[in-house]
Design a protein around this motif. Structure first.
Motif, PDB file in Angstrom:
ATOM      1  N   PRO A  21      13.202 -23.235 -40.576  1.00 47.83           N
ATOM      2  CA  PRO A  21      12.762 -22.621 -39.312  1.00 47.83           C
ATOM      3  C   PRO A  21      12.914 -23.671 -38.194  1.00 47.83           C
ATOM      4  CG  PRO A  21      10.662 -23.281 -40.485  1.00 47.83           C
ATOM      5  CD  PRO A  21      11.868 -23.393 -41.556  1.00 47.83           C
ATOM      6  N   PRO A  22      13.580 -23.068 -37.138  1.00 42.96           N
ATOM      7  CA  PRO A  22      13.589 -23.969 -35.605  1.00 42.96           C
ATOM      8  C   PRO A  22      12.101 -24.240 -35.331  1.00 42.96           C
ATOM      9  CG  PRO A  22      14.856 -22.022 -35.606  1.00 42.96           C
ATOM     10  CD  PRO A  22      13.869 -21.741 -36.809  1.00 42.96           C
ATOM     11  N   ALA A  23      12.214 -25.078 -34.320  1.00 44.55           N
ATOM     12  CA  ALA A  23      10.762 -25.477 -33.579  1.00 44.55           C
ATOM     13  C   ALA A  23      10.084 -24.373 -33.078  1.00 44.55           C
ATOM     14  CB  ALA A  23      10.831 -26.624 -32.754  1.00 44.55           C
ATOM     15  N   ALA A  24       8.822 -24.279 -33.016  1.00 39.32           N
ATOM     16  CA  ALA A  24       8.020 -23.118 -32.453  1.00 39.32           C
ATOM     17  C   ALA A  24       8.528 -22.997 -31.040  1.00 39.32           C
ATOM     18  CB  ALA A  24       6.566 -23.547 -32.286  1.00 39.32           C
ATOM     19  N   GLY A  25       8.386 -21.563 -30.706  1.00 37.85           N
ATOM     20  CA  GLY A  25       8.947 -21.320 -29.270  1.00 37.85           C
ATOM     21  C   GLY A  25      10.244 -20.910 -29.365  1.00 37.85           C
ATOM     22  N   THR A  26      11.076 -21.206 -30.248  1.00 41.12           N
ATOM     23  CA  THR A  26      12.613 -21.100 -30.102  1.00 41.12           C
ATOM     24  C   THR A  26      12.932 -19.587 -30.855  1.00 41.12           C
ATOM     25  OG1 THR A  26      12.782 -22.317 -32.249  1.00 41.12           O
ATOM     26  CG2 THR A  26      12.976 -23.435 -30.048  1.00 41.12           C
ATOM     27  N   PRO A  27      14.199 -19.372 -31.242  1.00 37.88           N
ATOM     28  CA  PRO A  27      14.431 -18.121 -31.672  1.00 37.88           C
ATOM     29  C   PRO A  27      13.652 -17.216 -32.578  1.00 37.88           C
ATOM     30  CG  PRO A  27      16.276 -19.430 -31.402  1.00 37.88           C
ATOM     31  CD  PRO A  27      15.432 -20.306 -31.118  1.00 37.88           C
ATOM     32  N   ALA A  28      13.511 -15.922 -32.607  1.00 37.18           N
ATOM     33  CA  ALA A  28      12.642 -15.303 -33.390  1.00 37.18           C
ATOM     34  C   ALA A  28      13.318 -14.100 -33.789  1.00 37.18           C
ATOM     35  CB  ALA A  28      11.476 -14.851 -32.565  1.00 37.18           C
ATOM     36  N   ILE A  29      12.884 -13.297 -34.800  1.00 37.03           N
ATOM     37  CA  ILE A  29      13.461 -12.033 -34.945  1.00 37.03           C
ATOM     38  C   ILE A  29      12.619 -10.940 -34.727  1.00 37.03           C
ATOM     39  CG2 ILE A  29      14.198 -10.384 -37.170  1.00 37.03           C
ATOM     40  CD1 ILE A  29      13.775 -14.290 -37.631  1.00 37.03           C
ATOM     41  N   ARG A  30      13.050  -9.830 -34.055  1.00 33.93           N
ATOM     42  CA  ARG A  30      12.016  -8.839 -33.558  1.00 33.93           C
ATOM     43  C   ARG A  30      12.704  -7.477 -33.367  1.00 33.93           C
ATOM     44  NH1 ARG A  30      14.748 -11.463 -29.449  1.00 33.93           N
ATOM     45  NH2 ARG A  30      12.870 -12.627 -29.042  1.00 33.93           N
ATOM     46  N   CYS A  31      11.793  -6.454 -33.441  1.00 30.59           N
ATOM     47  CA  CYS A  31      12.375  -5.085 -33.396  1.00 30.59           C
ATOM     48  C   CYS A  31      11.280  -4.010 -33.265  1.00 30.59           C
ATOM     49  CB  CYS A  31      12.701  -4.655 -35.086  1.00 30.59           C
ATOM     50  SG  CYS A  31      13.399  -2.978 -35.358  1.00 30.59           S
ATOM     51  N   ALA A  32      11.628  -3.442 -32.201  1.00 28.26           N
ATOM     52  CA  ALA A  32      10.631  -2.230 -31.899  1.00 28.26           C
ATOM     53  C   ALA A  32       9.242  -2.672 -31.529  1.00 28.26           C
ATOM     54  CB  ALA A  32      10.756  -1.012 -32.743  1.00 28.26           C
TER      55      ALA A  32
ATOM     56  N   VAL B 181      23.229   5.065 -14.180  1.00 25.34           N
ATOM     57  CA  VAL B 181      22.324   4.548 -15.172  1.00 25.34           C
ATOM     58  C   VAL B 181      23.032   3.295 -15.889  1.00 25.34           C
ATOM     59  CG1 VAL B 181      21.519   5.005 -17.506  1.00 25.34           C
ATOM     60  CG2 VAL B 181      21.420   6.640 -15.945  1.00 25.34           C
ATOM     61  N   ARG B 182      24.358   3.227 -16.282  1.00 29.79           N
ATOM     62  CA  ARG B 182      24.861   2.107 -16.582  1.00 29.79           C
ATOM     63  C   ARG B 182      24.784   0.941 -15.492  1.00 29.79           C
ATOM     64  NH1 ARG B 182      30.718   2.930 -17.301  1.00 29.79           N
ATOM     65  NH2 ARG B 182      30.592   5.022 -16.661  1.00 29.79           N
TER      66      ARG B 182
ATOM     67  N   ARG C 141      17.288   2.313 -34.408  1.00 28.45           N
ATOM     68  CA  ARG C 141      18.388   3.340 -34.334  1.00 28.45           C
ATOM     69  C   ARG C 141      19.019   3.046 -32.959  1.00 28.45           C
ATOM     70  NH1 ARG C 141      17.338   7.644 -31.254  1.00 28.45           N
ATOM     71  NH2 ARG C 141      19.018   9.063 -32.082  1.00 28.45           N
ATOM     72  N   PHE C 142      20.320   3.416 -33.017  1.00 28.62           N
ATOM     73  CA  PHE C 142      21.045   3.302 -31.843  1.00 28.62           C
ATOM     74  C   PHE C 142      20.770   4.335 -30.733  1.00 28.62           C
ATOM     75  CE2 PHE C 142      24.769   3.964 -29.043  1.00 28.62           C
ATOM     76  CZ  PHE C 142      24.633   2.523 -28.574  1.00 28.62           C
ATOM     77  N   ASP C 143      20.399   3.918 -29.641  1.00 23.36           N
ATOM     78  CA  ASP C 143      20.074   4.631 -28.425  1.00 23.36           C
ATOM     79  C   ASP C 143      20.767   4.078 -27.161  1.00 23.36           C
ATOM     80  OD1 ASP C 143      18.648   7.012 -26.767  1.00 23.36           O
ATOM     81  OD2 ASP C 143      18.513   5.018 -25.889  1.00 23.36           O
ATOM     82  N   ALA C 144      21.822   4.753 -26.612  1.00 20.08           N
ATOM     83  CA  ALA C 144      22.650   4.077 -25.499  1.00 20.08           C
ATOM     84  C   ALA C 144      21.726   3.255 -24.445  1.00 20.08           C
ATOM     85  CB  ALA C 144      23.760   5.098 -25.111  1.00 20.08           C
ATOM     86  N   GLU C 145      20.752   4.144 -23.826  1.00 15.72           N
ATOM     87  CA  GLU C 145      20.172   3.370 -22.610  1.00 15.72           C
ATOM     88  C   GLU C 145      19.258   2.368 -23.248  1.00 15.72           C
ATOM     89  OE1 GLU C 145      17.891   4.137 -18.483  1.00 15.72           O
ATOM     90  OE2 GLU C 145      18.251   6.127 -19.775  1.00 15.72           O
ATOM     91  N   GLU C 146      18.857   2.598 -24.348  1.00 14.65           N
ATOM     92  CA  GLU C 146      17.902   1.492 -25.030  1.00 14.65           C
ATOM     93  C   GLU C 146      18.522   0.144 -25.256  1.00 14.65           C
ATOM     94  OE1 GLU C 146      14.434  -0.229 -26.535  1.00 14.65           O
ATOM     95  OE2 GLU C 146      14.749   1.129 -25.098  1.00 14.65           O
ATOM     96  N   PHE C 147      19.950   0.646 -25.618  1.00  9.42           N
ATOM     97  CA  PHE C 147      20.705  -0.702 -26.054  1.00  9.42           C
ATOM     98  C   PHE C 147      20.868  -1.431 -24.741  1.00  9.42           C
ATOM     99  CE2 PHE C 147      25.059  -2.441 -25.712  1.00  9.42           C
ATOM    100  CZ  PHE C 147      25.330  -2.935 -26.917  1.00  9.42           C
ATOM    101  N   LEU C 148      20.958  -1.004 -23.567  1.00  9.42           N
ATOM    102  CA  LEU C 148      21.376  -1.666 -22.486  1.00  9.42           C
ATOM    103  C   LEU C 148      20.008  -2.268 -22.177  1.00  9.42           C
ATOM    104  CD1 LEU C 148      23.167   1.213 -20.166  1.00  9.42           C
ATOM    105  CD2 LEU C 148      24.225  -0.780 -21.746  1.00  9.42           C
ATOM    106  N   ARG C 149      18.821  -1.473 -22.255  1.00 12.82           N
ATOM    107  CA  ARG C 149      17.764  -2.127 -21.790  1.00 12.82           C
ATOM    108  C   ARG C 149      17.288  -3.582 -22.606  1.00 12.82           C
ATOM    109  NH1 ARG C 149      12.407  -2.696 -22.846  1.00 12.82           N
ATOM    110  NH2 ARG C 149      12.818  -1.730 -24.900  1.00 12.82           N
ATOM    111  N   LEU C 150      17.568  -3.410 -23.748  1.00 14.40           N
ATOM    112  CA  LEU C 150      17.535  -4.727 -24.546  1.00 14.40           C
ATOM    113  C   LEU C 150      18.387  -5.761 -24.384  1.00 14.40           C
ATOM    114  CD1 LEU C 150      16.815  -2.886 -28.344  1.00 14.40           C
ATOM    115  CD2 LEU C 150      15.223  -3.836 -26.661  1.00 14.40           C
ATOM    116  N   VAL C 151      19.542  -5.674 -23.982  1.00 16.02           N
ATOM    117  CA  VAL C 151      20.706  -6.475 -23.586  1.00 16.02           C
ATOM    118  C   VAL C 151      19.812  -7.260 -22.355  1.00 16.02           C
ATOM    119  CG1 VAL C 151      22.839  -6.875 -22.491  1.00 16.02           C
ATOM    120  CG2 VAL C 151      22.613  -5.536 -24.687  1.00 16.02           C
TER     121      VAL C 151
END
Length: 520
Positions: A6-17, A271-272, A236-246
């Motif tokens: 694991p990287p040091a605390a505060g660095t990359p993570a794994i997330r979902c919803a 929207v785009r 699941r893929f949702d087009a606008e949610e994809f943009l929001r997450l980016v």
């Protein structure tokens, strides 16, 4: 997949919803899962199955199995009945991890002696997938309670396990692609190649919007974890949610399929333009041909950040091209990269000159593991190119240009690729022939702007029988996954067969493609 340092605390993570795991927590949970599996009787060389939607637990279970030297088999959670029974039986899985709302479906086809572990559907995943999160049944161990009851495994297996991924095959049954274990030095080479070709730095930010039961997203996750990337999963893929997450997570790299491009481009322009996508430096796509006008539109929108590759579950990525190469060679899927190679052969196995169409054979890169098919080594041997050791075909035909760039033109078999998903019509035809009143059936792919191809079913019925398209679709939907339900249903007086019984499916299929100009 293995749990990485694991990287040091505060660095990359794994997330979902709404869920987020730092790497230290991820590694701890994976190690507890490993110990729980060991106490359940799972050991090196064994397999477990994962019937889950995208979420951190999917990756933790896979990593935990790898710590034991066991293989986690990701299972398409859309599968029902025979497909699901086949994968669970064929894989020889000893334990199945399954989301609670899918439990009845799995339990109905579970091989004798196989253990179940329930995984509660996280609220964010349920909301994203439009389902009601079922309460735990209490009939089986619940993942979070189960892993909390075990100490972390303190002695990981000395060797990495093989990997197993199921992909549709020419028999219509999902086929298990068994890839040999990867030595540590080869894994390091593979990670470096991933970082180079996906144009992302260690610790960079990636988004995985496609299901982890597919080969490409699964491999993407393996390498992203090994590289310590910040990983965002979409349930699941949702087009606008994809943009929001980016925008929200300043995503730098993402891997998609062309269907996602179509859905993104269908969003209203305002929207785009609402989202800041300037963090994107690499948008990788594969799994299905991308219509040239769609790719042009994406490059116009995002800039020259698109990268494309071609390969299969068996070979990994063999050809690559960036936006500049594609614009200079419109329609290409790239040229051989690294130590990978491509050959186009005629039906006698002889190399063809540039511009000539034939069977495509691929030689994977040296860092890609050797593979076979579970229970079917003859099928693996049949893929080999005569006189070219190490070259295999995944069933496509196409040509190379004078600069070595590869172009796809068709598939040698009848497989349909819809939205990046391989579909084999034979099993759908078999389901249709089980419908009372159906005498004959032909299923094939027809053009679709969003999915590339969708399914059409042409049916010959018994005299006096009247069926509706809705009844036909409902019959298939009860037996197969939703993406295998034909979009178009046509009733014919007689299907075109010769005296030997051969079906001339092309006579039915060609008019659809001719009306579309022969291409998407």
């Amino acid at each position: 997949m293995e749990a990485v340092a694991p990287p040091a605390a505060g660095t990359p993570a794994i997330r979902c919803a709404g869920q987020e795991r730092g790497y230290p927590e991820f590694a701890d949970r994976a190690a507890r899962i490993a110990n729980g599996l060991r106490e359940t009787g799972v050991g090196p060389g064994d397999r477990i199955a994962v019937v889950l939607r995208n979420e951190p637990a999917h990756l933790e279970i896979t990593a935990g199995a790898a710590l034991l030297g066991a293989s986690a088999v990701p299972v398409n959670w859309h599968f029902r009945h025979d497909d699901l029974r086949h994968v669970l039986t064929d894989s020889g899985s000893k334990v199945v991890f399954v989301h609670t709302d899918l439990l009845d479906r799995v339990a109905a086809v579970l091989p004798e002696g196989v253990r179940l572990v329930e995984v509660a559907v996280p609220a964010g995943v349920a909301a994203a997938c439009g389902i009601t999160a079922s309460p735990p049944t209490g009939a089986h161990p619940l993942l979070d309670e189960w892993l909390a009851g075990h100490e972390p495994l303190d002695r990981p297996a000395a060797e990495r396990p093989p990997t197993v991924i199921y992909s549709s095959g020419t028999t219509g049954r999902p086929k298990g692609v068994l890839r040999a274990p990867v030595a540590p030095d080869r894994l390091a080479e593979g990670v470096q190649r991933f970082l180079e070709y996906f144009a992302v730095a260690p610790g960079g930010r990636t988004l995985i919007p496609a299901p982890l039961y597919h080969a490409s997203p699964s491999q993407h996750a393996v390498l992203a974890l090994a590289a310590g990337l910040d990983i965002t999963l979409m349930p699941r893929f949702d087009a606008e949610e994809f943009l929001r997450l980016v925008e929200r997570h300043r995503i730098e790299q993402v891997q998609v399929v062309p269907t996602m491009f179509v859905r993104l481009l269908r969003l209203p322009k305002d929207v785009r333009e609402r989202y800041d996508l300037s963090s994107l430096t690499s948008v990788v796509h594969a799994a299905a041909p991308c219509p040239p006008h769609v790719k042009h539109a994406m490059i116009d929108w995002l800039g020259p950040v698109l990268r494309e590759y071609y390969g299969g579950s068996e070979t990994g990525a063999v050809t690559w091209c960036d936006s500049a190469e594609w614009l200079a060679h419109p329609g290409t899927v790239g040229r051989a990269s690294g130590t990978g190679e491509v050959a186009v052969l005629d039906r006698d196995g002889q190399p063809l000159p540039p511009g000539a169409t034939g069977d495509i054979y691929l030689k994977p890169s040296e860092d890609w593991p050797q593979f076979t098919y579970l229970g079917d080594p003859d099928k693996r041997a049949a893929m080999e190119a005569p006189g070219l050791p190490g070259y295999v075909t995944i069933g496509d035909i196409g040509h190379l240009d004078a600069d070595g760039y590869l172009y796809l033109s068709d598939r040698r078999n009848d497989m349909v690729i819809s939205g990046g998903v391989n579909i084999y019509p034979a099993e759908i035809e078999a389901a249709l022939l089980a419908l009372d009143g159906v005498r004959d059936a032909a299923v094939f792919g027809i053009p679709d702007e969003e999915f590339g191809e969708v399914l059409a079913a042409h049916l010959e019925t018994e005299p006096g029988v009247r069926l509706t398209a809705e009844a036909v679709r409902g019959h298939v939907a009860e037996r197969l996954a939703g993406y295998k339900v034909p979009r178009a249903v046509v009733f014919e007086q007689r299907l075109p067969r010769d005296e030997s019984g051969k079906l001339f499916k092309r006579r039915l299929r060609d008019p659809y493609w001719a009306e579309h100009g022969g291409a998407i």
